[in-house]
Design a protein around this motif. Structure first.
Motif, PDB file in Angstrom:
ATOM      1  N   ILE A   1       0.868  -1.176   0.000  1.00 24.49           N
ATOM      2  CA  ILE A   1       0.000   0.000   0.000  1.00 24.49           C
ATOM      3  C   ILE A   1       0.901   1.221   0.000  1.00 24.49           C
ATOM      4  CG2 ILE A   1      -1.716   1.306   1.302  1.00 24.49           C
ATOM      5  CD1 ILE A   1      -2.673  -1.431   2.421  1.00 24.49           C
ATOM      6  N   SER A   2       0.705   2.092  -0.983  1.00 20.15           N
ATOM      7  CA  SER A   2       1.521   3.300  -1.109  1.00 20.15           C
ATOM      8  C   SER A   2       0.635   4.533  -1.005  1.00 20.15           C
ATOM      9  CB  SER A   2       2.239   3.328  -2.461  1.00 20.15           C
ATOM     10  OG  SER A   2       3.067   2.210  -2.607  1.00 20.15           O
ATOM     11  N   ILE A   3       1.192   5.560  -0.387  1.00 13.92           N
ATOM     12  CA  ILE A   3       0.490   6.837  -0.268  1.00 13.92           C
ATOM     13  C   ILE A   3       1.371   7.914  -0.875  1.00 13.92           C
ATOM     14  CG2 ILE A   3      -0.477   8.546   1.311  1.00 13.92           C
ATOM     15  CD1 ILE A   3      -0.966   6.212   3.292  1.00 13.92           C
ATOM     16  N   VAL A   4       0.821   8.639  -1.837  1.00  9.14           N
ATOM     17  CA  VAL A   4       1.525   9.739  -2.490  1.00  9.14           C
ATOM     18  C   VAL A   4       0.815  11.017  -2.068  1.00  9.14           C
ATOM     19  CG1 VAL A   4       2.194  10.735  -4.698  1.00  9.14           C
ATOM     20  CG2 VAL A   4       2.084   8.241  -4.437  1.00  9.14           C
ATOM     21  N   LYS A   5       1.566  11.949  -1.436  1.00  8.29           N
ATOM     22  CA  LYS A   5       0.952  13.171  -0.905  1.00  8.29           C
ATOM     23  C   LYS A   5       1.665  14.404  -1.425  1.00  8.29           C
ATOM     24  CE  LYS A   5       1.034  12.919   3.498  1.00  8.29           C
ATOM     25  NZ  LYS A   5       0.772  13.861   4.347  1.00  8.29           N
ATOM     26  N   ASN A   6       0.953  15.526  -1.437  1.00  7.28           N
ATOM     27  CA  ASN A   6       1.530  16.784  -1.884  1.00  7.28           C
ATOM     28  C   ASN A   6       2.000  17.658  -0.725  1.00  7.28           C
ATOM     29  OD1 ASN A   6      -1.084  17.472  -0.961  1.00  7.28           O
ATOM     30  ND2 ASN A   6      -1.166  19.246  -2.299  1.00  7.28           N
ATOM     31  N   SER A   7       1.757  17.245   0.502  1.00  8.42           N
ATOM     32  CA  SER A   7       2.135  18.034   1.667  1.00  8.42           C
ATOM     33  C   SER A   7       2.253  17.098   2.866  1.00  8.42           C
ATOM     34  CB  SER A   7       1.086  19.118   1.919  1.00  8.42           C
ATOM     35  OG  SER A   7       1.503  19.993   2.941  1.00  8.42           O
ATOM     36  N   ASN A   8       2.446  17.668   4.054  1.00  5.94           N
ATOM     37  CA  ASN A   8       2.599  16.804   5.225  1.00  5.94           C
ATOM     38  C   ASN A   8       1.715  17.226   6.395  1.00  5.94           C
ATOM     39  OD1 ASN A   8       3.993  19.125   5.768  1.00  5.94           O
ATOM     40  ND2 ASN A   8       5.855  18.140   6.474  1.00  5.94           N
ATOM     41  N   ALA A   9       0.562  17.798   6.105  1.00  8.74           N
ATOM     42  CA  ALA A   9      -0.367  18.183   7.162  1.00  8.74           C
ATOM     43  C   ALA A   9      -0.942  16.954   7.867  1.00  8.74           C
ATOM     44  CB  ALA A   9      -1.502  19.035   6.600  1.00  8.74           C
ATOM     45  N   VAL A  10      -1.171  15.905   7.121  1.00 10.98           N
ATOM     46  CA  VAL A  10      -1.663  14.649   7.693  1.00 10.98           C
ATOM     47  C   VAL A  10      -0.573  13.602   7.478  1.00 10.98           C
ATOM     48  CG1 VAL A  10      -3.437  12.866   7.584  1.00 10.98           C
ATOM     49  CG2 VAL A  10      -4.053  15.235   7.146  1.00 10.98           C
ATOM     50  N   ALA A  11      -0.170  12.973   8.548  1.00  9.05           N
ATOM     51  CA  ALA A  11       0.878  11.952   8.463  1.00  9.05           C
ATOM     52  C   ALA A  11       0.358  10.725   7.720  1.00  9.05           C
ATOM     53  CB  ALA A  11       1.341  11.556   9.855  1.00  9.05           C
TER      54      ALA A  11
END
Length: 161
Positions: free
Chosen positions: A18-28
């Motif tokens: 399971i991979s998570i790609v995010k644009n920021s780090n507001a939610v871990a």
């Protein structure tokens, strides 16, 4: 018969990554991962992803703008998470204490006790301290404030701090 067996009973299509790609780090990522971990061990061909994105967005409605979850064959789930952009440093001076917040586009206090030097800063004096991890400025007011900062920069060509 062999094709049916390899599709239904084989471990090849069992979700193991399971991979998570995010644009920021507001939610871990560790906060989002439990919602997706329920998919681990299921056959990727038959799993229904409907509802998982909505559940994540609802849980983190003040931080996350958009979630797209897709299958990556043979055994991976990828969640693309777009958070509300950071918009403003808010410094609050009160008799209780002085506070620094970074607010996102909808006025939610994403971070406390830090600042982002690339964002404009708004300083206010208030009779009491504010509560972190809440919406401190409503969305419409945030738009007005950030538009005013943007227009000032456009007109005068200097950065607002």
């Amino acid at each position: 018969m062999g094709i049916i067996y390899s599709t239904v009973f084989s471990r090849i299509f069992v979700i193991s990554k399971i991979s998570i790609v995010k644009n920021s780090n507001a939610v871990a990522e560790t906060a989002i991962l439990p919602y997706l971990e329920r998919l681990r061990g299921k056959n990727i061909l038959f799993v229904n992803l409907d509802g998982f994105a909505d559940e994540i967005i609802q849980t983190f409605k003040n931080e996350i703008l958009f979630v797209k979850i897709k299958k990556s064959y043979p055994n991976e789930i990828i969640a693309q998470v777009e958070e509300y952009p950071l918009a403003l440093n808010l410094w609050v001076f009160s008799p209780e204490k002085n506070q620094k917040f970074i607010l996102n586009q909808i006025g939610y206090a994403v971070f406390e006790n830090t600042e982002n030097k690339t964002l404009p800063k708004l300083t206010v004096n208030l009779p009491k301290a504010l509560t972190p991890k809440t919406v401190l400025i409503d969305k419409e007011k945030m738009m007005e404030i950030t538009d005013a900062f943007r227009k000032f920069i456009e007109i005068f060509g200097i950065k607002v701090v």
